[in-house]
Design an enzyme around this catalytic site. Structure first.
Site, short mmCIF file in Angstrom:
data_model
loop_
_atom_site.label_atom_id
_atom_site.label_comp_id
_atom_site.label_asym_id
_atom_site.label_seq_id
_atom_site.Cartn_x
_atom_site.Cartn_y
_atom_site.Cartn_z
N LYS A 37 0.84 -1.21 0.00
CA LYS A 37 0.00 0.00 0.00
C LYS A 37 0.87 1.25 0.00
O LYS A 37 0.54 2.26 -0.64
CB LYS A 37 -0.92 0.02 1.24
CG LYS A 37 -2.19 -0.80 1.08
CD LYS A 37 -3.27 -0.39 2.10
CE LYS A 37 -3.13 -1.08 3.42
NZ LYS A 37 -4.06 -0.58 4.46
N SER A 138 -8.90 12.91 14.70
CA SER A 138 -9.78 12.27 15.68
C SER A 138 -11.01 11.78 14.92
O SER A 138 -10.87 11.13 13.88
CB SER A 138 -10.13 13.26 16.80
OG SER A 138 -11.03 12.72 17.71
N TYR A 152 -13.64 2.01 20.10
CA TYR A 152 -13.04 3.01 19.19
C TYR A 152 -13.05 4.42 19.78
O TYR A 152 -12.02 5.11 19.79
CB TYR A 152 -13.84 2.97 17.88
CG TYR A 152 -13.48 4.00 16.83
CD1 TYR A 152 -12.28 3.92 16.13
CD2 TYR A 152 -14.36 5.05 16.52
CE1 TYR A 152 -11.97 4.85 15.14
CE2 TYR A 152 -14.06 5.98 15.54
CZ TYR A 152 -12.87 5.88 14.85
OH TYR A 152 -12.56 6.80 13.87
N LYS A 156 -10.35 8.15 20.50
CA LYS A 156 -10.53 9.43 19.80
C LYS A 156 -10.80 10.57 20.79
O LYS A 156 -10.40 11.71 20.56
CB LYS A 156 -11.65 9.30 18.77
CG LYS A 156 -11.35 8.30 17.64
CD LYS A 156 -10.10 8.70 16.88
CE LYS A 156 -9.84 7.86 15.65
NZ LYS A 156 -8.63 8.30 14.91
N1 LIG Z 1 -13.28 6.88 7.35
C1 LIG Z 1 -14.02 7.42 8.30
O1 LIG Z 1 -15.25 7.30 8.30
C2 LIG Z 1 -13.39 8.21 9.40
C3 LIG Z 1 -12.05 8.06 9.74
N2 LIG Z 1 -11.55 8.77 10.79
C4 LIG Z 1 -10.15 8.60 11.19
O2 LIG Z 1 -9.32 9.00 10.12
C5 LIG Z 1 -8.09 8.30 10.17
C6 LIG Z 1 -7.78 7.75 8.80
O3 LIG Z 1 -8.81 6.86 8.45
P1 LIG Z 1 -9.12 6.46 6.94
O4 LIG Z 1 -8.30 7.28 6.04
O5 LIG Z 1 -10.57 6.41 6.81
O6 LIG Z 1 -8.62 4.94 6.97
P2 LIG Z 1 -7.83 4.01 5.94
O7 LIG Z 1 -8.08 2.63 6.43
O8 LIG Z 1 -8.16 4.38 4.54
O9 LIG Z 1 -6.31 4.40 6.23
C7 LIG Z 1 -5.72 4.12 7.45
C8 LIG Z 1 -4.23 4.29 7.32
O10 LIG Z 1 -3.62 4.01 8.57
C9 LIG Z 1 -2.63 3.00 8.41
N3 LIG Z 1 -2.56 2.22 9.64
C10 LIG Z 1 -3.54 1.49 10.23
N4 LIG Z 1 -3.08 0.89 11.33
C11 LIG Z 1 -1.77 1.23 11.43
C12 LIG Z 1 -0.73 0.90 12.33
N5 LIG Z 1 -0.94 0.09 13.38
N6 LIG Z 1 0.50 1.42 12.12
C13 LIG Z 1 0.74 2.23 11.07
N7 LIG Z 1 -0.19 2.57 10.19
C14 LIG Z 1 -1.43 2.07 10.36
C15 LIG Z 1 -3.10 2.20 7.20
O11 LIG Z 1 -2.07 1.48 6.58
P3 LIG Z 1 -1.71 -0.04 7.00
O12 LIG Z 1 -3.01 -0.74 7.23
O13 LIG Z 1 -0.91 -0.57 5.86
O14 LIG Z 1 -0.89 0.07 8.25
C16 LIG Z 1 -3.60 3.32 6.32
O15 LIG Z 1 -2.53 3.97 5.68
C17 LIG Z 1 -8.24 7.22 11.25
O16 LIG Z 1 -7.57 7.64 12.41
C18 LIG Z 1 -9.74 7.17 11.47
O17 LIG Z 1 -10.07 6.77 12.77
C19 LIG Z 1 -12.30 9.65 11.51
C20 LIG Z 1 -13.61 9.84 11.20
C21 LIG Z 1 -14.25 9.14 10.13
C1 LIG Z 2 -26.20 19.92 15.40
C2 LIG Z 2 -26.09 18.55 15.90
C3 LIG Z 2 -26.44 17.50 14.89
C4 LIG Z 2 -26.30 16.14 15.49
C5 LIG Z 2 -26.57 15.01 14.54
C6 LIG Z 2 -26.04 13.72 15.07
C7 LIG Z 2 -25.04 13.16 14.15
C8 LIG Z 2 -24.08 12.22 14.79
C9 LIG Z 2 -22.96 11.97 13.86
C10 LIG Z 2 -21.78 11.31 14.45
C11 LIG Z 2 -20.76 11.01 13.43
C12 LIG Z 2 -19.68 10.11 13.93
C13 LIG Z 2 -18.95 9.46 12.79
C14 LIG Z 2 -17.83 8.57 13.24
C15 LIG Z 2 -17.02 8.18 12.05
C16 LIG Z 2 -15.86 7.34 12.34
O1 LIG Z 2 -14.97 7.70 13.06
C17 LIG Z 2 -15.83 6.00 11.71
N1 LIG Z 2 -16.54 5.94 10.50
C18 LIG Z 2 -14.41 5.57 11.49
O2 LIG Z 2 -14.29 4.67 10.46
#
Ligand SMILES: NC(=O)C1=CN([C@@H]2O[C@H](COP(=O)(O)OP(=O)(O)OC[C@H]3O[C@@H](n4cnc5c(N)ncnc54)[C@H](OP(=O)(O)O)[C@@H]3O)[C@@H](O)[C@H]2O)C=CC1
Ligand SMILES: CCCCCCCCCCCCCCCC(=O)[C@@H](N)CO
Length: 264
Positions: A37, A138, A152, A156
């Site tokens: 990756k 976060s 989880y 965060k």
């Molecule tokens: N997608 C969502 O809905 C949301 C995501 N977030 C947060 O955003 C951040 C990024 O998420 P997102 O881009 O969606 O996820 P992805 O799964 O697309 O990317 C995650 C990245 O983190 C790396 N990673 C995971 N575990 C480890 C580890 N132990 N050591 C080093 N690298 C690691 C992965 O690579 P590899 O697996 O090769 O290590 C990859 O590069 C996270 O912290 C997530 O909690 C927050 C809110 C919403």
């Molecule tokens: C004005 C107030 C409005 C309130 C509406 C309530 C909405 C709640 C939304 C909560 C969203 C949390 C997403 C977590 C995503 C995440 O971290 C994972 N998907 C990671 O993969």
């Protein structure tokens, strides 16, 4: 221009940020586990920024010695970063009674301690180089206790506390600290987590909207450049950021309605 370091830079939000930063002219160091990756991400970056020096560091951020050494190597190779983003993370939703203590510990080890080790290794070189910007990813799940995120969300919430404190403490070294609270974002993580996410958790999270990784990265980078303490993308995250304590009883009532209909 000093380089940008990104954990989780091989996918999703981290990769989107890496691409934007490379386009701006930063050299890039990517930290993540899977070497294939990482090399795919490197090619994606070179595709839009052919002159960028992209370094891959295959490392598990929860391994304190390994991530500390990798950051040291990256500083030796490219210099201290101007921009550093901790995006590496994992999401394992599920109900408290169904999740092992190992799951709880792993969430904290990667999402919280992984970011902590990364930042701890960087503050000294960044301060010595004149400062910079640190961004922590976060989640909207850090605003209030969402049903199904017992393992989880605490990782965060913990990042939130760290970021608020570092924002104050690192100001003297000209290091800005920004925490980003994305809602659901269309990445491989969301796809993976959807396979096991309780139906009620899906419905509750959907209320926050769905963003692209690039849109989240752009908002985050803009906030970091302006040295904002907080980036909360979308009106729902902004509303939660400003009003969560005030609307806590309303949020409980809202979740109970959904849980009655969809869960457990
Ligand atoms: N997608 C969502 O809905 C949301 C995501 N977030 C947060 O955003 C951040 C990024 O998420 P997102 O881009 O969606 O996820 P992805 O799964 O697309 O990317 C995650 C990245 O983190 C790396 N990673 C995971 N575990 C480890 C580890 N132990 N050591 C080093 N690298 C690691 C992965 O690579 P590899 O697996 O090769 O290590 C990859 O590069 C996270 O912290 C997530 O909690 C927050 C809110 C919403
Ligand atoms: C004005 C107030 C409005 C309130 C509406 C309530 C909405 C709640 C939304 C909560 C969203 C949390 C997403 C977590 C995503 C995440 O971290 C994972 N998907 C990671 O993969």
């Amino acid at each position: 221009m000093r380089p940008a370091f990104i954990t989780g830079g091989s996918s999703g939000i981290g990769l989107a940020a890496a691409i934007r930063l490379a386009q701006k002219g930063h050299d890039i160091a990517l930290f993540a586990r899977d070497p294939s990756k990482l090399s795919a991400a490197r090619l994606a970056i070179l595709n839009v920024a052919p002159t960028c020096d992209v370094r891959e560091f295959p490392v598990d951020v929860s391994d304190r010695a390994a991530i500390t050494a990798a950051v040291g190597e990256a500083v030796a190779a490219l210099g201290a970063p101007e921009v550093a983003i901790a995006s590496a993370g994992i999401a394992q939703p599920g109900l408290f009674s169904d999740q092992s203590l190992d799951v709880h510990e792993r969430q904290m080890a990667v999402n919280y301690f992984g970011a902590l080790y990364f930042v701890r290794a960087l503050t000294e070189p960044m301060a010595a180089a004149g400062g910079g910007q640190i961004g922590l990813v976060s989640s909207g799940a850090a605003f209030f206790g969402i049903y199904g995120y017992g393992a989880y969300a605490p990782s965060k919430f913990a990042l939130r506390a760290l970021a608020e404190i570092l924002h104050l403490e690192l100001e003297a070294q000209k290091i800005g600290v920004t925490i980003c609270y994305p809602p659901d974002t269309d990445t491989p993580m969301l796809e993976e987590e959807m396979k096991t996410k309780p139906a009620a958790t899906v419905k509750i999270s959907e209320g926050g909207g769905l963003w692209t990784a690039d849109a989240v990265a752009v908002r985050m980078l803009k906030g970091m450049a302006r040295r904002r303490p907080v980036v909360a993308p979308g009106f729902q995250m902004a509303g939660l950021h400003w009003f969560t304590s005030l609307i806590a009883p309303l949020l409980r009532w809202h979740q109970r309605r959904i849980i009655r209909k969809y869960g457990p």
